[in-house]
Scaffold this motif. Structure first.
Motif, PDB file in Angstrom:
ATOM      1  N   GLN A 105       3.679  -3.340  -9.992  1.00 21.23           N
ATOM      2  CA  GLN A 105       2.674  -3.826 -10.945  1.00 21.23           C
ATOM      3  C   GLN A 105       1.257  -3.530 -10.443  1.00 21.23           C
ATOM      4  O   GLN A 105       0.387  -3.136 -11.214  1.00 21.23           O
ATOM      5  N   ILE A 106       1.060  -3.745  -9.157  1.00 18.31           N
ATOM      6  CA  ILE A 106      -0.286  -3.499  -8.612  1.00 18.31           C
ATOM      7  C   ILE A 106      -0.605  -2.008  -8.676  1.00 18.31           C
ATOM      8  O   ILE A 106      -1.718  -1.619  -9.018  1.00 18.31           O
ATOM      9  N   ARG A 107       0.378  -1.170  -8.410  1.00 18.10           N
ATOM     10  CA  ARG A 107       0.123   0.273  -8.495  1.00 18.10           C
ATOM     11  C   ARG A 107      -0.149   0.703  -9.938  1.00 18.10           C
ATOM     12  O   ARG A 107      -0.817   1.696 -10.178  1.00 18.10           O
ATOM     13  N   ASN A 108       0.384  -0.059 -10.892  1.00 20.67           N
ATOM     14  CA  ASN A 108       0.072   0.222 -12.303  1.00 20.67           C
ATOM     15  C   ASN A 108      -1.373  -0.120 -12.637  1.00 20.67           C
ATOM     16  O   ASN A 108      -1.922   0.358 -13.631  1.00 20.67           O
ATOM     17  N   MET A 109      -1.970  -0.992 -11.871  1.00 19.80           N
ATOM     18  CA  MET A 109      -3.310  -1.485 -12.201  1.00 19.80           C
ATOM     19  C   MET A 109      -4.375  -0.895 -11.284  1.00 19.80           C
ATOM     20  O   MET A 109      -5.499  -0.661 -11.699  1.00 19.80           O
TER      21      MET A 109
ATOM     22  N   GLY C  65      -1.690 -12.312  -7.868  1.00 20.00           N
ATOM     23  CA  GLY C  65      -1.194 -10.943  -7.968  1.00 20.00           C
ATOM     24  C   GLY C  65      -0.110 -10.576  -6.984  1.00 20.00           C
ATOM     25  O   GLY C  65       0.159  -9.401  -6.779  1.00 20.00           O
ATOM     26  N   THR C  71       3.981 -11.276 -15.118  1.00 20.01           N
ATOM     27  CA  THR C  71       4.009  -9.899 -15.621  1.00 20.01           C
ATOM     28  C   THR C  71       4.142  -9.844 -17.142  1.00 20.01           C
ATOM     29  O   THR C  71       4.985 -10.522 -17.730  1.00 20.01           O
ATOM     30  N   LYS C  77       2.759  -0.564 -19.788  1.00 21.91           N
ATOM     31  CA  LYS C  77       2.939  -0.739 -18.345  1.00 21.91           C
ATOM     32  C   LYS C  77       3.075  -2.209 -17.978  1.00 21.91           C
ATOM     33  O   LYS C  77       2.403  -3.063 -18.564  1.00 21.91           O
ATOM     34  N   ALA C  78       3.906  -2.455 -16.966  1.00 16.29           N
ATOM     35  CA  ALA C  78       4.019  -3.818 -16.441  1.00 16.29           C
ATOM     36  C   ALA C  78       2.773  -4.127 -15.623  1.00 16.29           C
ATOM     37  O   ALA C  78       2.478  -3.421 -14.656  1.00 16.29           O
ATOM     38  N   VAL C  79       2.040  -5.153 -16.031  1.00 12.07           N
ATOM     39  CA  VAL C  79       0.835  -5.536 -15.287  1.00 12.07           C
ATOM     40  C   VAL C  79       0.859  -7.040 -15.014  1.00 12.07           C
ATOM     41  O   VAL C  79       1.577  -7.790 -15.671  1.00 12.07           O
ATOM     42  N   LEU C  80       0.062  -7.444 -14.052  1.00 16.57           N
ATOM     43  CA  LEU C  80      -0.013  -8.851 -13.664  1.00 16.57           C
ATOM     44  C   LEU C  80      -1.114  -9.518 -14.479  1.00 16.57           C
ATOM     45  O   LEU C  80      -2.299  -9.213 -14.296  1.00 16.57           O
TER      46      LEU C  80
END
Lengths: 336, 762, 182
Positions: A105-109, C65, C71, C77-80
């Motif tokens: 998820q962090i790499r997506n952001m 995070g 999520t 996209k999967a985001v936090l």
């Protein structure tokens, strides 16, 4: 979070203008994964007046390859870098370093620019305000780095960063900040001899990371990263990236090593070996590089180089183990 | 194997499954209240200090702030064992201790108000670990506890509460021993069970002395009892449970956050929510107890124990609520796994200036075993004995016995767990892998493999009373009145299965009340693996009771005796004459039947869990990788196979096996701050690093339960950590004395790193 | 403060700023400000989803995070959602756990059904985040290996240790989809 103003910048020029308008009291927000945590925990000595969002600037997230090399826009996402066919094929050390960051998820952001400009993870510095914080470390007006007397298992084994950017030999400074440089990607970029292009200058990655107790990079308060340029890697270059952590995902490096060896019939023509998380900034193991040049690379050479790489280390009370691990990683970087 | 039941032992859908996967299951923070205020806590920056002065005027003047409370503003409400800790005090005892409470119309305003409270402290010297707390002349955390020693025993377990184990003649026992081993081992990494949902409470005060509480606790009735005493027995308390986002034994410790919400609601006349942030959850809520033991163990050549003598040092942090109870239960649990005629095992409970320890899955026994099994191992090493054989031999068998928490001796009347242990060893391949003490199973270059085994069991499966009602309706449905909040074990669904089995009605015909102390009878709470035997039996008894009433009502109408009747799917019929039947509808639309079930505590049975682990140690970097886990147990009768699997897999998390590998709460010994109070720096197991996990589950009918079952949920974690310490020590060829076995410690054990100031006492 | 900044800031705030985005197929627009129903620049998406839109399925655990509980899927996209500012969501398309059911039939998403069939949860608190992570991942990679699933879920905290059952639940969806494909 405490209040701040928020601006969407539509161009780099506007972002820079806003930064200088706020006279150092604004922060750039890219992916936000590092910054928002720091704001939530009220980590900064001075809470920013404003955030300047640069996700609204078009065309900064490219990954372009040509015969000269690779150019990556500062807003390219880490997940996109990991997935990029050209990065995977020709610059796999970068793909591995990006993949080693945090979680999916962090790499997506998160963005590559943000990764390079992120703040240190030191647990004294990051200690949250609301459970008896802040801890008044050197970065927050304290007299000494809290790691000197406190739990320093993850801190520098190569001395401290000076309070200001007055150049000092890192190995000898005991009075500075012992937090280690947090960026995994930095280590790979230096090994690949990349350049960082900012709104003010272009400079080798190695010079971009100049740690002081106030910042991990040379970025001025009104300066931001625009692009990362990686020259085409030499023929026969062997790239390796390795990151030691207690757990594969999530963790910041205990020690990381990125290396690029140019071999010709087993003989080392050139070597770039960079250690991460061992010092306030990434450490080029120049002595180790030198002893390898012109020699056939074998296990003995690797062991010798590893000893040289850590020769100047001066571990703190609780982190001698990092020296040992760093040697092992350097050895593996050279000799599988 | 078990009987052929219609519901029991079958895979069935969890009652709350659809709610959970659609995000509609309501946890505390999901509940909505009219006019809700938000409470926040100002916390101490000092590990030990007196509050000289508090000026709250600026905070009170902030628009939106409804109440600011300091120790001067609140009644003399106290908790702890003994009850010495004020809800807010003029003294702070750890970094993060509560200094003041704020209620405001929004969380943001409440937070802002915290910054406006001015506090003047007189900083006192702090004692951050047991060694400094026990030093002669050490600063006192409480005037009432000289030497920083917290008195043993808890009145909750009666006047003779077990305070240690003394029996037989240890000198005689040592004289009979072939080998004697002595050593010190600690399990002092104070890991955090760390459920995902932080702790919190919502309180709604009603003048003059009533309060309704919604909280994250899985045991509303226990809270009611705890808070009754905290509030000086002057407040009428109603506790309501919700979905609980994990507990692992910790959330029965919510009395402080509950008291904060109650005080703020009482001060404002409005409902107030106090929800801890994750960092508060990690730095200002329950940790595992710190445990260190110095002991001597006498053993014969055949593994028979002859004497155990030692002192167990227990670090409780800045106060105790359940520590004495954990010491009592832990001591009894040690007797269960180490049958020995001669004992002199004392203990000292120490207060230190760090966040408090308390109830956590494993409840004293895990902490004690993690320190004791290594010493037992030293004896086995001297006698060159296989630890699996010795642990199996010394585990309680029918006819054996133990002291339990109330100080009484209980003769064990459960099953022999040797068969489960043997089966586990076979599945693991123990005999083939075991190469002797401090010897790796295999060496592959720089990697070494090692194996270890541990065992644990408790007699808490039948602890404390439970009550339930089951109500029948003429439409063929039943309602269970039970004060149980669902905290992840799936027990609420299992209770429905038990009732369905007794009444022979489909699961969808069964409803359950919320866990609400105003509606339901007494129930202690789902702790200590007691859900199956204790709570389950109360529910079964209620179902049997209402079935009896049903038969008594219907029998005359069928011209039969009640004992000749059966019921299936809402129809009562005479056994053997299905045509002689009446539907439950015969009750009439204006009648319900109510059955009452009660369970009386029974300490004569216990459960058992044996863990086998295999680790790989990288001798270059010191990194330990858990490769494989085999858990062996006997549950009597499986109630729900998937739920059981989940509970057993829980051996890894919730401060179980991983507390030996990378989990620890990192206390900064120079200041008292917890440095890793976040989910980045506190290490937890991820999807990418799962070991092979295998379960060996036997079903030997237990004599004590209507459906022959015994609970094992809690104990899955407990035998694991010491097994890991054993495995790593075997792999590297020398004993590690501390948890977790992080690279620095492993490298030190194999001589690659010299001096290290890290943690641990030698 | 320079005159320049005042100009720029005034220019921007003079025209009231709005933020609009779609959640589970429904468009929402907010005015930026600090009033009760407005969006403050400091609001995170998880806060807005829960406290403004009443979508309680998105759980906040660490709020930093690091755990994946919050999520959601944003533009695929999967985001936090605890690490996204609501003010920066203008024009985005967001799906939360509440948006997975078929809007017409109410049928559960196959991943949700598979989580039920495999009892791939215990306390259930991390489940919505896990399902959303798995959903985004399978959308992008419908035929992953088990290792790839583990990798995709490596940022999701589960303390009960339902990992093994979650992996089986997701693999089972993959296998079923594979059969349909053939």
């Amino acid at each position: 979070m405490k209040q701040f103003e928020h601006h969407d910048a539509l161009s780099i020029e506007e972002a820079v203008a806003l930064l200088s308008d706020y006279e150092g009291k604004a922060k750039i927000i890219a992916g936000g994964t590092d910054l928002l945590g720091a704001l939530r925990d009220e980590v900064f000595l001075e809470y920013p007046e404003a955030l300047i969002n640069i996700k609204t600037i078009d065309g900064l997230d490219y990954i372009r390859s040509d015969e000269k090399g690779l150019a990556i826009g500062a807003m390219a996402g880490l997940a996109d870098i990991v997935k990029s066919p050209v990065v995977k094929k020709e610059y796999q050390m970068l793909a591995e370093a990006a993949y080693s960051v945090a979680t999916p998820q962090i790499r997506n952001m998160a963005t590559i620019g943000g990764n390079l400009a992120q703040d240190v993870r030191c647990w004294f510095y990051r200690y949250p305000r609301r459970i008896g914080g802040p801890m008044v470390c050197l970065r927050k007006g304290g007299k000494f780095c809290s790691a000197l007397a406190g739990d320093n298992r993850y801190h520098s084994i190569f001395g401290a960063a000076a309070l200001s950017d007055i150049s000092l030999d890192l190995g000898k400074v005991r009075k500075g900040c012992f937090a280690v440089g947090p960026s995994d990607i930095a280590v790979a970029l230096i090994a690949m001899d990349a350049s960082i292009v900012t709104t003010k200058r272009s400079l080798p990655a190695e010079l971009f990371f100049k740690a002081t107790a106030l910042s991990s990079t040379v970025l001025d308060s009104d300066e931001l990263v625009k692009e990362i340029e990686i020259p085409k890697l030499p023929m026969g270059a062997v790239q390796r990236y390795d990151k030691f952590t207690l757990r594969k995902p999530i963790d910041f490096a205990v020690v990381s090593v990125a290396s690029m060896l140019t071999l010709n019939n087993g003989v080392c023509e050139d070597a770039r070996i960079v250690l991460g998380a061992v010092a306030p900034e990434p450490v080029r193991a120049r002595k180790a590089e030198q002893v390898m040049k012109g020699r056939i690379v074998d296990e003995d050479v690797a062991l010798e180089a590893a000893e040289h790489a850590l020769a100047g280390s001066s571990p703190l009370r609780m982190n001698e183990y990092k020296v040992e691990i760093a040697k092992v990683l350097v050895k593996h970087a050279i000799w599988g | 194997m078990g009987d052929d039941y219609r519901f029991i032992g079958k895979a069935t859908q969890r009652r709350d499954a659809v709610e959970i996967v659609t995000g509609t299951a309501l946890y505390l923070d999901d509940l909505r209240f009219q006019n809700l205020l938000h409470g926040k806590v100002l916390r101490s920056p000092h590990a030990h200090a007196l509050i000289k002065k508090i000026d709250k005027s600026k905070a009170e003047a902030l628009p939106g702030v409804k109440a600011v409370l300091t120790w001067q503003d609140i009644p003399d409400w106290k908790g702890g064992t003994p009850r010495k800790l004020r809800v807010l005090d003029k003294k702070v005892r750890y970094v993060g201790d509560a200094v003041a409470l704020v209620a405001a119309s929004t969380e943001e305003i409440a937070r802002e108000a915290l910054d406006l409270i001015e506090v003047e402290y007189q900083v006192l010297p702090a004692v951050l670990d047991m060694d400094s707390a026990l030093k002669h002349g050490a600063p006192l955390i409480y005037d009432e506890f000289p030497g920083n020693i917290i008195p043993g025993g808890t009145i909750a377990f009666g006047p003779n509460c077990l305070k240690g184990v003394v029996m037989g003649d240890v000198e005689k026992g040592f004289a009979e021993a072939d080998v004697i081993a002595e050593g010190t081992f600690g399990y002092e990494n104070i890991p955090n069970a760390l459920p995902p949902e932080p702790v919190g409470a919502v309180a709604m005060w009603e003048e003059p002395n009533k309060v309704t509480l919604w909280s994250t606790s899985q045991a509303p009735y226990m809270d009611k009892g705890t808070l009754f005493h905290v509030f000086n027995r002057q407040v009428e308390i109603r506790c309501i449970g919700n979905h609980v986002g994990g507990s692992f034994g910790t959330k029965i410790m919510c009395w402080q956050v509950q008291a904060y919400a109650v005080l703020l609601s009482r001060a404002t006349g409005k409902p107030v929510k106090v929800m801890f942030t994750k960092e508060e959850h990690m730095a200002a809520f329950t940790l595992r107890i710190g445990s260190r033991i110095h002991a001597r163990v006498g053993m014969k050549k055949d593994g028979t124990l002859t004497a155990i003598h030692g002192t167990w040092y227990v670090d409780s942090g800045y106060y105790s609520f359940t520590t004495q109870a954990q010491v009592a239960v832990g001591s009894g649990e040690l007797m269960i796994m180490a049958q020995c005629p001669n004992w002199d095992l004392k203990n000292i409970i120490v207060a230190t200036n760090r966040n408090a320890s308390g109830s956590t899955r494993g409840f004293g026994g895990q902490e004690l075993k993690c320190s004791f099994i290594p010493i037992l191992s030293l004896a086995m090493e001297k006698a060159a004995l296989d630890p699996f054989e010795v642990l199996k031999k010394n585990y309680v068998k029918p006819g054996g016995g133990y002291f339990w928490r109330d100080g009484n001796w209980y003769q064990y009347r459960g099953i022999d767990y040797s068969a489960a242990m043997d089966k586990g060893a076979e599945q693991f391949g123990w005999k083939e892998k075991w190469k002797g003490w401090l010897t790796p199973t295999a060496v592959n270059g720089t990697k070494r493999l090692g194996i270890g085994v541990g065992v644990h069991g408790n007699a808490d499966v039948g602890e404390d009373s439970a009550e339930a009602y089951v109500q029948l309706d003429c439409n063929g449905t039943a309602t269970i009145f039970l004060c149980a909040a669902e905290h992840g074990t799936g027990q609420k669904s299992n209770y429905a299965k038990l009732v369905a089995e007794v009444l022979q009605i489909p699961l969808d015909r069964i409803s359950m009340t919320p866990a609400d102390s105003l509606i339901t009878p007494f129930e202690f709470g789902p702790v200590g693996s007691r859900g199956t035997y204790a709570i389950g039996s109360a529910v079964i008894n209620a179902a049997e009771d209402v079935k009896r009433r049903l038969f008594e009502f219907v029998a005359p109408k069928l011209g039969a005796e009640p004992q000749d009747l059966e019921t299936v799917d809402g129809v009562v019929f005479v056994k053997g004459y299905p045509e002689k039947s009446l539907k439950w509808r015969a009750l009439g639309y204006d009648r319900t039947l109510l059955g009452h079930g009660r369970f009386e505590p029974d300490f004569t049975v216990c459960n058992c869990m044996m863990s086998f682990v295999e680790v790989e140690v990288d001798t270059e970097t010191g990194k330990v990788t858990l490769l494989r886990v085999v858990l062996a147990t006997d549950v009597g009768q499986i109630i729900d196979p998937q739920g059981l699997e989940g509970q057993l897999n829980g051996a890894l998390g919730s401060a179980g096996i991983d507390s030996a590998i990378f989990e620890e709460t990192i206390l900064n010994h120079s200041t008292g701050h917890i440095l890793n109070a976040n989910l980045m720096d506190y290490k937890w197991r991820t999807f990418t690093e799962l070991p092979a996990m295998e379960h060996v589950v036997l079903e030997t009918p237990m004599p004590t339960h209507r459906f022959h079952a015994v609970g094992v949920g809690e104990v899955a974690t407990s035998p694991g950590p010491s097994a890991v310490l054993m495995a790593v020590s075997n792999a590297v060829g020398s004993w590690l004395h501390e948890y977790p076995v992080t690279p620095d410690r492993v490298l030190r054990a194999i001589g690659k790193v010299g001096y290290s100031a890290r943690g641990g006492k030698k | 403060m320079t005159a320049n900044k005042s100009d720029r800031v005034t220019r921007e705030t003079a025209a009231t700023r709005h933020v609009g985005f779609t959640v589970n197929g429904q468009y929402h627009e907010f005015r930026v400000g600090s009033g009760g129903i407005e969006i403050s620049p400091t609001h995170t998406l998880s806060w807005t989803l829960r406290e403004v839109l009443g979508l309680m399925g998105t759980k906040v655990s660490c709020d930093s995070g690091a755990c994946g509980s919050c999520t959601v899927i944003m533009d695929g996209k999967a985001v936090l959602s605890c690490k996204v500012l609501t003010i920066e969501c203008d024009g985005k398309t967001i799906t939360t756990i509440e948006g997975l059911r078929d809007p017409k039939t109410g049928a559960l998403d196959p991943i949700q059904q598979s989580f039920i069939d495999h009892t791939a949860f215990q306390c259930g608190y991390c489940t919505p985040g896990m399902i959303m992570t798995a959903k985004a991942f399978l959308n992008e990679n419908p035929q992953p290996t088990e290792e790839e699933i583990k990798d995709a879920l490596s940022g999701n905290f589960c303390r009960c240790i339902s990992h093994y059952q979650v992996i089986r639940a997701v693999m089972s969806v993959v296998e079923k989809e594979g059969e349909h494909g053939r």
